[in-house]
Design an enzyme around this catalytic site. Structure first.
Site, short mmCIF file in Angstrom:
data_model
loop_
_atom_site.label_atom_id
_atom_site.label_comp_id
_atom_site.label_asym_id
_atom_site.label_seq_id
_atom_site.Cartn_x
_atom_site.Cartn_y
_atom_site.Cartn_z
N TYR A 58 -30.62 95.22 -2.02
CA TYR A 58 -31.49 95.09 -3.19
C TYR A 58 -30.82 94.22 -4.27
O TYR A 58 -29.79 94.59 -4.82
CB TYR A 58 -31.88 96.46 -3.75
CG TYR A 58 -32.60 97.35 -2.74
CD1 TYR A 58 -33.15 96.82 -1.57
CD2 TYR A 58 -32.74 98.71 -2.95
CE1 TYR A 58 -33.80 97.62 -0.64
CE2 TYR A 58 -33.40 99.53 -2.02
CZ TYR A 58 -33.92 98.96 -0.87
OH TYR A 58 -34.55 99.75 0.05
N HIS A 117 -29.66 100.38 7.48
CA HIS A 117 -30.96 100.00 6.89
C HIS A 117 -32.07 99.80 7.92
O HIS A 117 -33.22 100.13 7.67
CB HIS A 117 -30.76 98.74 6.05
CG HIS A 117 -31.72 98.62 4.90
ND1 HIS A 117 -31.38 98.06 3.70
CD2 HIS A 117 -33.02 98.98 4.77
CE1 HIS A 117 -32.43 98.09 2.88
NE2 HIS A 117 -33.43 98.63 3.51
#
Ligand code: NAP
Length: 288
Positions: A58, A117
């Protein structure tokens, strides 16, 4: 950790976690929006949304820095901080190094949860061994995966020796309910928590149903809640499902936090079920 009546066991971790936490993907990284995002995260924590979800991906690490700033005033033990390693970094050494970088950006000594992830090209066994090594060295308390099919999830768990697989974080909202067919039941049988990401569906947000007179608005009115609170309550109605809506304003966070007080009745669930049915067939897991 502050708990509300909606806290429930997070897989086999022994931790009671609020059903509704906070996502951080795409929070504003600069200017006034950044300040508001920090204030929003802090307000969310005060309201019991102590599960914060972030990732090295992010903002290429900048979001972890913002989360680090937001959580600094709080007692570490009152928080549950989750981050994720990028699949491209998920070799044994790469996973350890990525976790250490995340800890530095978050200004923490340890994470509560560290996840892969999404499935990577590196051998899963190697990544899971690295994640377990991070538990042994105290860098994370628990480990999980994200965007894993039921079989991949079981295989990840099989590579762990002394640590249970805590969770699988997956896409789940009213227009993406495929995970209810197999993934959620399989996870439940195996004591794995499911963390629903993108609970509002981004571009698939059910606008019509949320408008005054629409189904979600009617259910919300009945409970003195809002359509978004109804969505969050629906998504977290199974005992092993949690969610992490992202909001960048205090007002949005306050609205989302109120969902923790809302329990839908059978009639509500049946009506939502009929309006947003589980997609037929055994499609592969959807992801963003
Ligand atoms: P989301 O939480 O479903 O929706 C975020 C959007 O909803 C933002 O535009 C936000 O606006 C808006 N919103 C939130 N609360 C609101 C409210 N009360 N009223 C009106 N609008 C509201 O989508 P998401 O960010 O994709 O998913 C949530 C989190 O899941 C992410 O932030 C991330 O942490 C995680 N995630 C994980 C993966 C993965 O692969 N593991 C993938 C996607 C997401 P504002 O920002 O303006 O408040």
């Amino acid at each position: 950790m502050m708990t509300s009546h909606s806290s429930k066991p997070f897989g086999k971790t022994g931790v009671l976690l609020p059903a509704i936490g906070q996502g951080t993907w795409d929070i504003p990284e600069r200017g006034a929006g950044r300040g508001e995002a920090v204030a929003a995260i802090r307000r969310g924590i005060e309201l019991g949304m102590t599960h914060l979800d972030t990732a090295e991906m992010y903002g290429s690490g900048r979001v972890e820095e913002i989360v680090g700033e937001a959580i600094a005033p709080f007692r570490r033990e009152s928080l549950f901080i989750a981050s994720k390693v990028l699949p491209s970094n998920a070799t044994f050494d790469g996973t350890i190094a990525a976790c250490e970088r995340s800890l530095r950006r978050l200004r923490l000594d340890y994470l509560d949860l560290y996840m892969l992830h999404w499935p990577s090209e590196h051998p899963l066994e190697e990544t899971m061994r690295a994640l377990e090594t991070l538990v042994e060295s105290g860098k994370t308390r628990f480990i999980g995966v994200s965007n894993f099919e039921p079989e991949e999830m079981e295989s990840a768990a099989s590579y762990l020796r002394a640590t249970p697989l805590a969770c699988n974080q997956v896409l789940y909202h009213l227009r993406e309910r495929g995970v209810e067919r197999r993934l959620i039941p399989v996870a439940r049988e195996n004591g794995v928590a499911i963390v629903a990401y993108t609970p509002f569906g981004r571009s698939k947000f059910p606008r019509e149903a949320a408008r005054p007179g629409g189904l979600l608005a009617r259910i919300a009115e009945k409970h003195g809640a809002t359509p978004r609170a109804v969505i969050l309550a629906f998504v977290t109605r199974a005992p092993n499902v949690f969610t992490i809506p992202k909001a960048s304003s205090v007002a949005h966070v306050e609205e989302n936090a109120r969902a923790a007080q809302l329990t839908l009745d059978e009639e509500d669930v049946t009506a939502i079920d009929a309006a947003f049915p589980v997609e037929p067939g055994d499609a592969p897991l959807a992801m963003l």
